[in-house]
Scaffold this active site. Structure first.
Site, PDB file in Angstrom:
ATOM      1  N   SER A 263       0.819  -1.198   0.000  1.00  0.00           N
ATOM      2  CA  SER A 263       0.000   0.000   0.000  1.00  0.00           C
ATOM      3  C   SER A 263       0.859   1.256   0.000  1.00  0.00           C
ATOM      4  O   SER A 263       2.068   1.217   0.184  1.00  0.00           O
ATOM      5  CB  SER A 263      -0.915   0.005   1.223  1.00  0.00           C
ATOM      6  OG  SER A 263      -0.152   0.281   2.382  1.00  0.00           O
ATOM      7  N   LYS A 264       0.183   2.337  -0.214  1.00  0.00           N
ATOM      8  CA  LYS A 264       0.776   3.649  -0.301  1.00  0.00           C
ATOM      9  C   LYS A 264       1.799   3.908   0.800  1.00  0.00           C
ATOM     10  O   LYS A 264       2.880   4.420   0.560  1.00  0.00           O
ATOM     11  CB  LYS A 264      -0.377   4.649  -0.212  1.00  0.00           C
ATOM     12  CG  LYS A 264       0.021   6.053  -0.475  1.00  0.00           C
ATOM     13  CD  LYS A 264      -1.175   6.970  -0.389  1.00  0.00           C
ATOM     14  CE  LYS A 264      -0.651   8.390  -0.320  1.00  0.00           C
ATOM     15  NZ  LYS A 264      -1.574   9.394   0.042  1.00  0.00           N
ATOM     16  N   ARG A 265       1.441   3.576   2.008  1.00  0.00           N
ATOM     17  CA  ARG A 265       2.294   3.857   3.165  1.00  0.00           C
ATOM     18  C   ARG A 265       3.613   3.087   3.151  1.00  0.00           C
ATOM     19  O   ARG A 265       4.609   3.550   3.707  1.00  0.00           O
ATOM     20  CB  ARG A 265       1.551   3.508   4.460  1.00  0.00           C
ATOM     21  CG  ARG A 265       0.469   4.481   4.791  1.00  0.00           C
ATOM     22  CD  ARG A 265       0.944   5.529   5.805  1.00  0.00           C
ATOM     23  NE  ARG A 265       0.186   6.752   5.644  1.00  0.00           N
ATOM     24  CZ  ARG A 265       0.741   7.936   5.394  1.00  0.00           C
ATOM     25  NH1 ARG A 265       2.036   8.049   5.269  1.00  0.00           N
ATOM     26  NH2 ARG A 265      -0.005   9.009   5.280  1.00  0.00           N
TER      27      ARG A 265
END
Length: 507
Positions: A263-265
């Site tokens: 994911s983005k994080r």
RNA sequence: GGCCCCUUCGUCUAUCGGUUAGGACGUUAGGUUUUCAUCCUAGAAAGAGGAGUUCGACUCUCCUAGGGGCUACCA
């Protein structure tokens, strides 16, 4: 003859396209090319509340950078346009009506609060996953439970409503996935999904079926997160009486550590980009790094991505986009999720960097020097690049060699500490004298003189070279000192050695 | 929780009933190198567990375990 293969990549513009999305686009593209088909791009923006400005442009630019070029898209156009679902808004209602008429869909007037109440009620009654389905719909406010008059009245009054699919009560739905084989789901596990929202827009479920049909899509290749709703889509095709396309659900790209999908994080947390291009969030101003800005080559990025879930079945690992197009088959796509390995992508980049000509590396390096405000002082960049190439993963790594243009500002403390001995000053003075005698200051000549010098003085490399290096470059390691010296020239080499000598005098 | 999908070295993977289970990244050791990197050589490293089917299972079936996805008027 069978139909022309047409596949689509259908992202929604809710933010930057992440590398998992790029891989989905890539596989679609490769599949199209491998089968003489068309790869088209469609923007799925049916949820206006999630629209993020700049996201569409990002998607377009990211795909372009990767070389994944559609033949039809919102910007290119095409005979099946428009290619943005918000621009197709007026087309969907008729299809919802068609389902309404055939009895495969119904009006539902429940408010969000009522829906919530129902779910709470069901949970309290011990139902783990409350559904709007054949059982519960009779208890809700819809055109199945309400009388015809009541429904007509509510419609007349302009009461907000949605249109839901009427999922059959007891039916096995089979679908053949190109990657997973037969998948069977019982209709009792599918709920009456909303097809048409109260804001007049279709949901993904309706829009994607209608568009894929209208755009003559033959193969739906998408992420595994869509597998659970695939049976619903199959049902929809049946309700419309349309031939369904082939389905292929791709395994997900997982986090390198722990579990879960990438994911983005994760990128900023683990120190690698998850996005092809850098992205600045228009709302928060938060910046997420991109492969392009980090200095990755698109061919390395693509190559690494292609191998995340697919392999050619041979031992060849380096594939250009064209080669991938030829080698790609869905049969060789794996079923299991793949943990992303950032190191391997770096390795791919290193491989591609080595394949570049010195000329093209010079062009790239020149840009980087400009960005860093470094003047090359007329040093032959072709030689610089040739010297630094073998030790670089990114062109920016060659910045390590900035001492070729600038005098060192500091000396590597560890080298000084370890190698600066009592005799060092004298040795260095003698070295300067020897270097000064060299007429033609080439790498070979310097090496020859240097070795002769060691011989006559009975010195080892270790007693002389590290100090020589640290005075000239400031560092304790690097490419051949002879090549470096030749590149910066005799005068500069000697000046730097003298400067170093003076600096050591004071301590 | 329910439904669906998945399971070979640390990671990506090859193997489509019979292999010393192969490769790559990473890692370890040695060599080359003034050093670091490169390069070369060598090594460690895997079929989740349990039942079956079979002359023979990593490969087929089932169960268990583990992991993942989905479970919105989001895609």
């Amino acid at each position: 003859m069978s139909k022309k293969v047409r596949v689509r990549f259908a992202p929604s513009p809710t933010g930057p396209l992440h590398m998992g999305g790029v891989r989905t686009a890539l596989y679609n593209y490769l599949f199209a090319k491998a089968n003489n088909g068309d790869f088209i791009l469609r923007i799925e923006d049916t949820d206006q509340t999630r629209y993020v400005p700049g996201a569409e442009e990002y998607i377009s630019e990211a795909l372009k950078w990767c070389g994944i070029i559609p033949v039809e898209s919102p910007w290119i156009g095409g005979q099946y346009g428009p290619y943005r679902q918000s621009d197709r808004k007026s087309m969907y209602r008729a299809y919802a009506d068609q389902l309404l008429e055939s009895g495969h869909a119904y009006y539902a007037f429940d408010t969000p609060e009522e829906l919530n109440e129902m779910r709470e009620r069901m949970k309290a009654a011990g139902v783990a996953a409350p559904q709007y389905n054949a059982i519960t719909r009779s208890t809700m406010k819809n055109s199945v439970s309400l009388s015809e008059d009541e429904v007509a009245k509510r419609l007349e009054l302009g009461e907000p409503y949605v249109i839901r699919v009427k999922i059959p009560r007891n039916e096995e739905i089979k679908l053949k996935d190109e990657i997973r084989g037969w998948v069977v789901v019982h209709s009792a596990n599918i709920d009456d999904k909303v097809l048409f929202k109260s804001d007049g827009m279709p949901t993904y479920h309706l829009a994607n079926i209608v568009d894929d049909y209208l755009m003559k899509i033959t193969h739906v290749i998408r992420g595994e997160e869509w597998l659970p709703s695939a049976p619903l889509h199959v049902l929809l095709y049946r309700f419309f009486g349309w031939d369904e396309p082939s389905f292929a659900h791709l395994p997900l790209i997982l986090k390198p550590d722990g579990n879960g999908k990438l994911s983005k994080r994760d990128g900023d947390r683990l120190g690698f980009p998850v996005f092809p291009l850098q992205w600045k969030d228009p709302k928060t101003g938060e910046v997420s790094s991109g492969y392009r800005e980090k200095g990755y080559y698109p061919e390395a990025f693509i190559n690494a991505l292609a191998f995340l879930g697919w392999n050619p079945g041979t031992e060849k690992e380096l594939f250009t986009l064209e080669e991938l197009c030829e080698a790609f088959t869905l049969e060789r796509v794996g079923k299991a999720g793949a943990k992303y390995d950032a190191d391997k992508t770096k390795w791919f980049n290193q491989q591609y960097l080595r394949g570049k000509t010195n000329g093209s590396l010079v062009r790239e390096f020149t840009e980087i020097l400009k960005g860093e405000n470094i003047d090359d002082k007329g040093v032959d960049l072709k030689q610089v690049v040739g010297l630094m190439k073998e030790r670089a993963t990114f062109v920016s790594d060659m910045l390590e060699g900035r001492y070729l243009f600038e005098k060192p500002a500091t000396y590597d403390e560890k080298t000084i500490k370890k190698k600066w001995k009592e005799q060092s000053a004298e040795i260095t003075t003698n070295l300067i004298f020897e270097l000064d005698k060299i007429e033609d200051f080439t790498s070979d000549n310097i090496e020859r003189s240097f070795k002769a010098f060691l011989d006559t003085k009975s010195l080892g490399f270790g007693a002389v070279l590290p100090i020589y290096r640290v005075f000239v470059t400031g560092l304790g390691m690097g490419p051949s000192m002879f090549a470096i010296s030749a590149l910066i020239g005799k005068a500069e080499t000697i000046t730097r050695l003298e400067t170093g000598l003076n600096a050591m005098n004071g301590r």
